[in-house]
Scaffold this motif. Sequence first.
Motif, short mmCIF file in Angstrom:
data_model
loop_
_atom_site.label_atom_id
_atom_site.label_comp_id
_atom_site.label_asym_id
_atom_site.label_seq_id
_atom_site.Cartn_x
_atom_site.Cartn_y
_atom_site.Cartn_z
N ASP A 37 46.75 42.40 37.58
CA ASP A 37 46.68 42.49 39.04
C ASP A 37 47.66 43.48 39.64
O ASP A 37 47.92 43.45 40.85
CB ASP A 37 46.93 41.10 39.66
N ARG A 229 37.49 38.64 44.64
CA ARG A 229 38.29 39.67 43.99
C ARG A 229 38.61 40.81 44.95
O ARG A 229 39.70 41.39 44.91
CB ARG A 229 37.55 40.21 42.75
N SER A 233 42.45 41.63 45.80
CA SER A 233 43.00 42.97 45.56
C SER A 233 43.66 43.52 46.81
O SER A 233 44.72 44.16 46.75
CB SER A 233 41.88 43.91 45.08
N GLY A 275 42.55 35.67 40.61
CA GLY A 275 43.59 36.33 39.85
C GLY A 275 43.06 36.72 38.48
O GLY A 275 42.13 36.09 37.96
#
Length: 474
Positions: A37, A229, A233, A275
């Motif tokens: 990440d 996601r 992000s 994550g």
Amino acid sequence: MMDVFVYGLLLLSLSKCVESKSPHIVFIVADDLGWNDVGFHNPAIISPNINYLAKHGMILNNSYVQPVCSPLRNAFLSGFYPFKSGLQNFVILPQAPSCAPLNRTLLPQKLKELGYATHMIGKWHLGMCKWECTPTYRGFDTFYGYYNGKEDYYNYTVLNGTDFRDNKEPIRPNEYSTYAYARRADKIITQHNKSQPMFLYLPFQSVHQPIQVPEIYENMYEDIKNDGRRKFSGMVTALDDAIGNVTASLKRNEMFEDTLIIFTSDNGGMPSYSGNNYPLRGGKATIYEGGTRASAFVYGLGLQKPNTVFDGMIHAVDWMPTILSAAGGGQVSGIDGLNMWPSISEGVPSSLRSEFIYNLDDSLVPIMGRAAIRMGDFKLIEGFAGTYNGWYPVPENEEDAKIDEPKVDYYQLYNLRDDPNERNNLHTKEHSMLKKMKERLNEYRKYIVPPVTEKPDPASNPNKYNGYWTPGWC
């Protein structure tokens, strides 16, 4: 000639004074940030500030943490393993009449003895049922943040109460929490007396669920089709901007060159909340590498070999004595942590840290993993390892987020040098190593203390305290 000699001695003595000056220390913790990440592991993530500090500092390639929040924060600040602190089973819940052991001296208390101003911004999560459990009673001069484990990023509520304090005063910021923390960090840095060393502990709320982010950051990832996601992000990039604002403030106030910055995640990313730890196995709340191997780096004053990757092992319990050493303090006895500063500052991996415990929990339901130990290259997992057993690539769409969990054996033995992603269980082949590691685990079992109580106490109800989660009921 004598004047030149005296002048040279004066310059030498001044240079030694500069070298021995206690650094300002900024200790940044990202919440639920996975191995995959950050931009320096995954170029799809936009994190230019984190990337710069990591690549121009020292990336810690084998930095280990705990599977979940409270045990990890206690390890960071006390230097003790969670199983010796009653924090091996789970996190401290809002209604629990529990907190990190009060008979332990924490890192900020030690730093104050060295003359540091100590400030905390962000997430505490070490208990708040009585004032003595809270940050300003445990070594911090100031506190701006929340006591519990998670909350809304905009209205600062968790369950049926608001959770936010400016020192002891209940307040509610009127902006996204990541912005609020960066703004307060700038204020503390700007108002700081530059002649005094500063310790700023900055455990951000980001990127823990709920998955919330200003639209401007989500829009940076329009190519990501998976909704969670994409937002997650964006949260990482918002965090990165906040870190950029902190470093800009240090520069603006002429403190940056005198600062040591430490960055680490508190545990792995949680696959069910977007994550990602790929290619590592597992995730948050597991004792697999994906739950415990942290994205981490150090940058700044004291590093003799910047622009490098450090492959030596370091564990969460080591940060307390390591930071104290960087600050000019002496050795700390009687703790689990080891002083890794000589090794890190010189960029020379040592054999000092060759063994550690991932977790040790003999409870009926070991929520975040029963037992695991690292000895050299080998890792042994005994029993339940946590909720996420598999490997989870970054999801391309909504369906990709659903992955079947593999079946596992009671004993799992891995050679992490050859098999860092824990795919080849050696427990039926390495009989002597298995026996040796089981015996070592049982040695550690002698020091287990019972887990703290998580039984909800109705006295905690925020409705009794004007709608705020408030200490003073246990």
